[in-house]
Design a protein around this motif. Structure first.
Motif, short mmCIF file in Angstrom:
data_model
loop_
_atom_site.label_atom_id
_atom_site.label_comp_id
_atom_site.label_asym_id
_atom_site.label_seq_id
_atom_site.Cartn_x
_atom_site.Cartn_y
_atom_site.Cartn_z
N ASP A 1 0.84 -1.19 0.00
CA ASP A 1 0.00 0.00 0.00
C ASP A 1 0.88 1.24 0.00
O ASP A 1 1.64 1.48 0.93
CB ASP A 1 -0.90 -0.01 1.23
N SER B 1 -0.33 4.41 -0.40
CA SER B 1 -1.24 5.55 -0.37
C SER B 1 -0.79 6.64 0.59
O SER B 1 -1.24 7.79 0.51
CB SER B 1 -2.65 5.09 0.03
N SER B 2 0.09 6.31 1.52
CA SER B 2 0.56 7.32 2.48
C SER B 2 2.04 7.63 2.24
O SER B 2 2.78 6.83 1.68
CB SER B 2 0.37 6.80 3.91
N SER B 3 2.48 8.80 2.71
CA SER B 3 3.88 9.21 2.50
C SER B 3 4.84 8.32 3.27
O SER B 3 5.98 8.10 2.85
CB SER B 3 4.05 10.67 2.92
N ASP B 4 4.40 7.78 4.42
CA ASP B 4 5.28 6.90 5.20
C ASP B 4 5.66 5.65 4.42
O ASP B 4 6.76 5.12 4.58
CB ASP B 4 4.60 6.50 6.51
N SER B 5 4.74 5.18 3.58
CA SER B 5 5.01 3.94 2.84
C SER B 5 6.06 4.14 1.75
O SER B 5 6.53 3.19 1.16
CB SER B 5 3.72 3.42 2.22
N HIS C 1 -0.59 8.58 -8.98
CA HIS C 1 -1.63 9.20 -8.17
C HIS C 1 -2.30 10.35 -8.92
O HIS C 1 -3.53 10.52 -8.85
CB HIS C 1 -1.04 9.70 -6.85
#
Length: 581
Positions: free
Chosen positions: A485, A487-491, A507
């Motif tokens: 995943d 979808s988040s900046s941490d990933s 995106h």
């Protein structure tokens, strides 16, 4: 098998129920009115099923002798259809035309009729600039003349049989085909000294959309539906926004048609279709056999023969003979019931009807906006109280690469099976989906199909590359990959510069395509996908991945990426948490 059987039975039930619902408010009636008759098919056809084409013909100028004149006075008249002279019941002139003012109120003799006379009348409809300025009026074989005839009370004479030949009302020309009669009558008029001249003339010829033959306007007894009460709520649904038509310009066309709608001739003299649920009542079998096509002035409307028998007995007593109406309903009448007839209507508690009606979006070609869409809206609102859908998306028609309608005569028909065999199914599908905007016709170019075949081939090769890199992945590793995943900046921590770049562009693409889909701009959505998949993903990201995957000196490659990406270097599998030895 059972499901198909039920679907086949439902329209019969629904058509019967629909007709019963329509009869009680007085919407369905039988009467003798002007219809478009197809002699070859032997049936009436809808106004919408008549196509007009400009074709070379002739304008025939002839004499209409004054019946009360001994000096050879005549009224000059012109027509494109001389055979219909035999059905004339008046000659009309414009009341403002001083040339013919003295003729109004007198009588003229119909050429080749054996001495039958008709009046000269004044009517504002007559165009003083057309022909001679005097117009023959044939209420039995011209829709405009029919309206004039009704307005001033003229007799209607039918000179034509249903097969296109002339009947006994045509006198000596009875039995001749309508076009043969045209030539014979003109020859006889020449011999009688009644011809003035014949000029070449381009005329609009009405042809049947189904068979291509020339349609004959004639007065025939048919079943009709009163359309004004059905059109009003259909107009209101678009006006108040309950229904949105895309593209918006078709709303004006929709409104214009419904605002000027005429009663709909729904009976067809065909052997296929839903039979009209009317049973004619006769006192005996002998009366039924003697009646033309089994019809009578007494009839009942019912959902079945058993119900019809019960209704007839209740109204006229026992011992009656019933004969069902032989005509069938217009295909578009049956099709107009489709949104709810397939869901269990008229059972308003049916689970499918409650779950799926009304639906959301109808997608269809702009050429059947009136044939089907408007009628679904009218019948849906009229019989269920709800519009069948909230959005109508109209796509264009497929034409050849020069924008011409495909036809066998032009030799420009493109067989989709041949295109599929040469270029592939995906290439043709993508071309059709992205080749035009809403409501615009698609000029099908095989060069474009070939270009899209190259695109699908590009996707195929990119997919092969990815799968090749994952050949040794275990089932556990596949599950980890599918669960990734981003979808988040941490990933994104630990990803390479190229990984971050492609995810960022992806995106943006998702946002763009979602916006396009929501506003039904499928062409722009397809073009965005094309541009990203080829230009950014295949040409840049896959190639960058190849450099990383295939480099002999992997450490130097990794060092270069660390420098460019601020120390973030990782493969796709590493980004998903998979360590490969």
């Amino acid at each position: 098998r059972t499901q198909s059987h039920n679907c086949a039975l439902r329209p019969w039930t629904c058509c019967g129920c629909c007709c019963c619902c329509c009869w009680w408010p007085g919407l369905v009636y039988r009467g003798a009115y002007m219809v478009n008759w197809s002699p070859r098919l032997g049936t009436a056809v809808s106004d919408l099923e008549v196509e007009y084409s400009e074709e070379p013909g002739h304008l025939y100028f002839f004499k209409y002798p004054l019946a009360d004149s001994d000096s050879g006075e005549y009224l000059p008249v012109a027509t494109t259809r001389p055979e219909t002279i035999l059905g004339d019941t008046a000659v009309a002139v414009n009341p403002a035309d001083e040339r013919f003012r003295a003729f109004v109120g007198r009588r003229v003799t119909v050429p080749m009729s054996g001495g039958r006379t008709v009046p000269v009348i004044a009517d504002d409809y007559v165009d003083m600039e057309f022909g001679t300025g005097a117009l023959k009026i044939t209420p039995g074989h011209d829709p405009n003349d029919y309206e004039i005839g009704k307005r001033v009370g003229l007799e209607t004479i039918n000179i034509m049989n249903k097969d296109g030949s002339l009947n006994e009302a045509a006198g000596a020309y009875a039995g001749l085909d309508r076009f043969d009669a045209r030539q014979r009558l003109w020859q006889d008029m020449e011999a009688a000294g009644l011809v003035i001249k014949k000029e070449s003339y381009s005329t609009r010829v009405p042809r049947s959309q189904r068979g291509g033959e020339v349609v004959e306007p004639l007065v025939s007894e048919q079943w009709f539906v009163r359309m004004a009460p059905l059109a009003e709520p259909a107009l209101a649904a678009v006006a108040d926004g309950s229904i949105k038509i895309m593209p918006e310009r078709f709303e004006k066309i929709y409104n214009m048609w419904l605002e000027n709608i005429k009663d709909w001739c729904v009976s067809r003299q065909l052997w296929w279709g839903h039979r009209i649920p009317v049973w004619y009542v006769h006192s005996s079998q002998a009366d039924a056999d003697a009646a033309e096509e089994g019809r009578s002035d007494r009839y009942v409307v019912a959902r079945s023969a058993a119900e019809a028998a019960d209704k007839a007995a209740a109204q006229w007593g026992p011992g009656l003979v019933l004969m069902q109406e032989p005509d069938v309903l217009d295909t578009w009448f049956s099709s107009g019931l489709w949104p709810f007839s397939t869901l269990g209507w008229p059972n308003t508690t049916a689970a499918d009807l409650k779950q799926f009606y009304p639906t959301q979006v109808l997608e269809t070609g702009h050429d059947i906006l009136f044939f089907w869409v408007a009628r679904m809206i009218m019948m849906g609102i009229g019989l269920t109280g709800q519009a069948p859908f909230h959005t109508v998306y109209l796509h264009g028609l497929v034409r050849d690469d020069k924008g011409r309608k495909m036809s066998k005569s032009l030799g420009n028909v493109v067989d989709p099976l041949d295109v599929l065999a040469q270029y592939g199914t995906d290439a043709l599908r993508f071309t059709m989906a992205t080749g035009t905007t809403a409501g615009q016709d698609l000029n099908l170019s095989l060069d474009r199909v070939n270009s899209n075949r190259n695109f699908t081939n590009k996707l195929w090769n990119a997919g092969k590359f990815i799968l090749f890199q994952l050949e040794g992945v275990s089932d556990e590793e596949w599950q980890q990959l599918s669960a990734a995943d981003f979808s988040s900046s941490d990933s994104w921590q630990g990803l390479s510069l190229s990984d971050k770049w492609v995810l960022s562009s992806l995106h943006q693409l998702v946002d763009q395509v979602t916006s396009c889909q929501e506003r039904f701009d499928f062409n722009e959505a397809g073009q965005a996908l094309y541009s990203w998949a080829w230009g950014e993903f295949a040409d840049w990201y896959v190639e960058a991945s190849k450099a990383r995957m295939y480099s002999v000196n992997s450490s130097s490659v990794s060092s270069a990426e660390d420098t460019a990406g601020g120390g973030a270097a990782s493969s796709d599998c590493q980004a998903a948490g998979i360590t490969r030895g």
